[in-house]
Design a protein around this motif. Structure first.
Motif, PDB file in Angstrom:
ATOM      1  N   PHE A   1       0.976  -1.311  -0.076  1.00 19.75           N
ATOM      2  CA  PHE A   1       0.016   0.012  -0.098  1.00 19.75           C
ATOM      3  C   PHE A   1       0.897   1.263  -0.170  1.00 19.75           C
ATOM      4  O   PHE A   1       0.244   2.386  -0.391  1.00 19.75           O
ATOM      5  N   TYR A   2       2.325   1.191   0.228  1.00 15.23           N
ATOM      6  CA  TYR A   2       3.070   2.126   0.457  1.00 15.23           C
ATOM      7  C   TYR A   2       4.328   1.896  -0.532  1.00 15.23           C
ATOM      8  O   TYR A   2       4.862   0.938  -0.520  1.00 15.23           O
ATOM      9  N   THR A   3       4.444   3.095  -1.343  1.00 19.73           N
ATOM     10  CA  THR A   3       5.549   2.832  -2.287  1.00 19.73           C
ATOM     11  C   THR A   3       6.308   4.195  -2.547  1.00 19.73           C
ATOM     12  O   THR A   3       5.747   5.120  -2.804  1.00 19.73           O
ATOM     13  N   VAL A   4       7.720   3.899  -2.316  1.00 19.31           N
ATOM     14  CA  VAL A   4       8.665   5.107  -2.469  1.00 19.31           C
ATOM     15  C   VAL A   4       8.582   5.270  -4.177  1.00 19.31           C
ATOM     16  O   VAL A   4       9.443   4.453  -4.819  1.00 19.31           O
ATOM     17  N   SER A   5       7.965   6.134  -4.814  1.00 23.15           N
ATOM     18  CA  SER A   5       8.025   6.361  -6.269  1.00 23.15           C
ATOM     19  C   SER A   5       8.573   7.366  -6.658  1.00 23.15           C
ATOM     20  O   SER A   5       8.960   7.885  -7.815  1.00 23.15           O
ATOM     21  N   GLY A   6       9.140   8.568  -5.819  1.00 27.08           N
ATOM     22  CA  GLY A   6       9.823   9.777  -6.363  1.00 27.08           C
ATOM     23  C   GLY A   6       8.524  10.646  -6.442  1.00 27.08           C
ATOM     24  O   GLY A   6       7.486  10.212  -6.730  1.00 27.08           O
ATOM     25  N   ALA A   7       8.646  11.912  -6.351  1.00 25.75           N
ATOM     26  CA  ALA A   7       7.658  13.077  -6.442  1.00 25.75           C
ATOM     27  C   ALA A   7       8.477  14.075  -7.437  1.00 25.75           C
ATOM     28  O   ALA A   7       9.496  14.389  -7.429  1.00 25.75           O
ATOM     29  N   VAL A   8       7.242  14.491  -8.259  1.00 22.99           N
ATOM     30  CA  VAL A   8       7.895  15.860  -9.032  1.00 22.99           C
ATOM     31  C   VAL A   8       7.012  17.015  -8.665  1.00 22.99           C
ATOM     32  O   VAL A   8       5.670  16.927  -8.627  1.00 22.99           O
ATOM     33  N   LEU A   9       7.619  18.011  -8.259  1.00 15.33           N
ATOM     34  CA  LEU A   9       6.764  19.422  -8.044  1.00 15.33           C
ATOM     35  C   LEU A   9       6.784  20.200  -8.982  1.00 15.33           C
ATOM     36  O   LEU A   9       8.025  20.540  -9.668  1.00 15.33           O
ATOM     37  N   LEU A  10       5.723  20.774  -9.559  1.00 13.17           N
ATOM     38  CA  LEU A  10       5.504  21.609 -10.638  1.00 13.17           C
ATOM     39  C   LEU A  10       5.440  23.039 -10.259  1.00 13.17           C
ATOM     40  O   LEU A  10       4.514  23.277  -9.505  1.00 13.17           O
ATOM     41  N   LYS A  11       6.426  23.820 -10.573  1.00  9.32           N
ATOM     42  CA  LYS A  11       6.323  25.057  -9.954  1.00  9.32           C
ATOM     43  C   LYS A  11       6.185  26.075 -11.293  1.00  9.32           C
ATOM     44  O   LYS A  11       6.464  25.817 -12.397  1.00  9.32           O
ATOM     45  N   LYS A  12       5.714  27.273 -10.894  1.00  5.95           N
ATOM     46  CA  LYS A  12       5.200  28.435 -11.970  1.00  5.95           C
ATOM     47  C   LYS A  12       6.802  29.030 -12.504  1.00  5.95           C
ATOM     48  O   LYS A  12       6.621  29.342 -13.670  1.00  5.95           O
ATOM     49  N   THR A  13       7.491  29.262 -11.744  1.00  9.98           N
ATOM     50  CA  THR A  13       8.621  30.071 -11.974  1.00  9.98           C
ATOM     51  C   THR A  13       9.956  29.048 -11.543  1.00  9.98           C
ATOM     52  O   THR A  13       9.919  28.244 -10.744  1.00  9.98           O
ATOM     53  N   ALA A  14      11.215  29.626 -12.196  1.00  6.41           N
ATOM     54  CA  ALA A  14      12.321  28.999 -11.706  1.00  6.41           C
ATOM     55  C   ALA A  14      12.701  29.596 -10.465  1.00  6.41           C
ATOM     56  O   ALA A  14      13.358  28.741  -9.697  1.00  6.41           O
ATOM     57  N   LYS A  15      12.414  30.672  -9.874  1.00  5.25           N
ATOM     58  CA  LYS A  15      12.636  31.095  -8.545  1.00  5.25           C
ATOM     59  C   LYS A  15      11.853  30.369  -7.580  1.00  5.25           C
ATOM     60  O   LYS A  15      12.505  29.999  -6.530  1.00  5.25           O
ATOM     61  N   ALA A  16      10.649  29.940  -7.850  1.00  4.65           N
ATOM     62  CA  ALA A  16      10.072  29.055  -6.750  1.00  4.65           C
ATOM     63  C   ALA A  16      10.417  27.723  -6.720  1.00  4.65           C
ATOM     64  O   ALA A  16      10.538  27.215  -5.733  1.00  4.65           O
ATOM     65  N   THR A  17      10.934  27.075  -7.812  1.00  2.72           N
ATOM     66  CA  THR A  17      11.623  25.819  -7.995  1.00  2.72           C
ATOM     67  C   THR A  17      12.959  25.762  -7.094  1.00  2.72           C
ATOM     68  O   THR A  17      13.275  25.096  -6.274  1.00  2.72           O
ATOM     69  N   GLN A  18      13.711  27.011  -7.346  1.00  2.41           N
ATOM     70  CA  GLN A  18      14.913  27.160  -6.471  1.00  2.41           C
ATOM     71  C   GLN A  18      14.639  27.256  -4.959  1.00  2.41           C
ATOM     72  O   GLN A  18      15.333  26.607  -4.259  1.00  2.41           O
ATOM     73  N   GLU A  19      13.688  27.997  -4.610  1.00  8.48           N
ATOM     74  CA  GLU A  19      13.084  28.107  -3.450  1.00  8.48           C
ATOM     75  C   GLU A  19      12.965  26.803  -2.635  1.00  8.48           C
ATOM     76  O   GLU A  19      13.491  26.520  -1.293  1.00  8.48           O
ATOM     77  N   GLN A  20      12.054  26.109  -3.337  1.00  7.11           N
ATOM     78  CA  GLN A  20      11.604  24.497  -2.840  1.00  7.11           C
ATOM     79  C   GLN A  20      13.134  23.630  -2.668  1.00  7.11           C
ATOM     80  O   GLN A  20      13.070  22.939  -1.824  1.00  7.11           O
TER      81      GLN A  20
END
Length: 367
Positions: A90-109
């Motif tokens: 029931f639990y699987t480590v699959s990896g996650a992809v966070l989609l952000k609107k800007t490169a700045k937001a991605t860098q902050e995360q």
């Protein structure tokens, strides 16, 4: 939970993620457990979710500790389930992809993740993906420019988890009763401890005993789609900005959702317009959903406190009643750890978390 104390007879009202986990650990430790659950509106059974709390910008340190340790707790839970002959898929480590609107937001995360990984190695590798790397990993995402990959992100099938834990409870000699059990004097006379894991229905559960509970219900709707990508269990979960997530679970199935409907908390009917909007958002982000067949729509009710903080522990004025609620949309992440804490308390052991940080007294009051 380590050495068992005297065997106790414990009732658990509510068989969702909190109640099922509490029941599992109590029965595993040799206590006699009876779970009462009719299943109506249960948020866990309606949910497939993402376990990836580490990049949240919420500033509530108590909540973050609970969420971070809750995510880490899955490793122990799965190990225990497997040792008991159960199925932890029931639990699987699959990896996650966070989609952000800007490169700045991605860098902050990314920077938040690097800092928090010092105390939470479960985060795993972090990588800012180029557009080419993203489309190679997820060909159905064509228009996104900014994304962050979190290797430790996982997916959870809440319904499968609850079913497996309750199966192990029964295997250990516990009982699961499929009905609503009111909390009255006869119940309190029969059991040494009573764990209330009724989620958004905690106000109704405690009302006969003269308590008021600062909880509101929030309706959540989620769609299960059948796509043609029958090997999609290899894909990471997808976390766009906004309220929906996209969760490939294998055999072509994809979960899309869930909604957050504050004014319809206890309404469990499917809303066609809401579902259509949910599907439109999903198809815009992930072209692999176009033309997919809708095979199920799930509806559940989350529980929120006024300050969005979860609580667990003893009901004020009682040494017999334990309760938890207010988990909100992070319930799949924090629920098992909270259930484990309630199991320790019901067994006469100390919590491994500071109870004062999550006290029910701030939300449960006598009339």
């Amino acid at each position: 939970m380590k050495e068992k104390m005297m065997t106790r007879n414990i009732a658990i009202i509510g068989g969702g993620i909190v109640g099922a986990t509490a029941a599992y650990y109590l029965s595993r430790n040799g206590h006699q457990v009876t779970v009462f659950d009719e299943g109506t509106g249960q948020a866990t059974s309606a949910a497939a979710g993402i376990i990836c709390p580490w990049l949240s910008k919420r500033r509530n340190k108590k909540w973050y500790r609970l969420a971070s340790e809750g995510a880490a707790f899955y490793k122990q839970l799965c190990k225990d389930v497997q040792e008991d002959g159960g199925d932890a898929s029931f639990y699987t480590v699959s990896g996650a992809v966070l989609l952000k609107k800007t490169a700045k937001a991605t860098q902050e995360q990314y920077e938040i993740g690097l800092k928090r990984r010092e105390d939470a190695p479960e985060i795993g590798d972090l990588k800012i993906l180029s557009k080419e790397e993203l489309t190679t990993l997820l060909p159905s995402i064509q228009t996104q420019e900014n994304a962050l990959y979190v290797a430790g992100g996982a997916r959870l099938d809440g319904d499968a988890m609850v079913r497996e834990l309750l199966t192990l409870v029964k295997k250990a000699g516990g009982e699961v009763v499929r009905k609503w059990q009111p909390v009255d004097s006869s119940l309190l006379e029969t059991y040494d401890s009573v764990v209330l894991a009724t989620g958004a229905w905690l106000p109704q559960t405690l009302e006969p005993l003269g308590y008021e509970v600062a909880i509101r219900g929030q309706k959540g709707q989620l769609v299960v789609l059948q796509t043609g990508d029958y090997e999609n269990e290899k894909l990471p979960v997808i976390m766009p900005e906004g309220e929906i997530d996209i969760i490939p679970v294998g055999n072509g199935k994809v979960f899309v959702g869930a909604t957050h409907e504050n004014d319809l908390g206890y309404d469990l009917t499917v809303s066609p317009d809401i579902i259509a909007n949910l599907l439109a958002q999903g198809e815009t982000l992930f072209t692999g959903l176009e033309g997919a067949e809708t095979i199920a729509v799930k509806v559940g009710t989350r529980a929120y406190t006024p300050d969005f903080s979860p609580f667990f522990g003893y009901v004020p004025g009682s040494t017999q009643l334990l309760a938890a609620s207010g988990l909100g949309s992070s319930g799949l992440t924090t629920g098992p750890l909270i259930g484990y804490q309630l199991a320790r308390l019901a067994a006469g052991e100390a919590s491994t978390l500071p109870l004062e940080d999550y006290s029910p007294a701030a939300y449960i009051t006598s009339k």
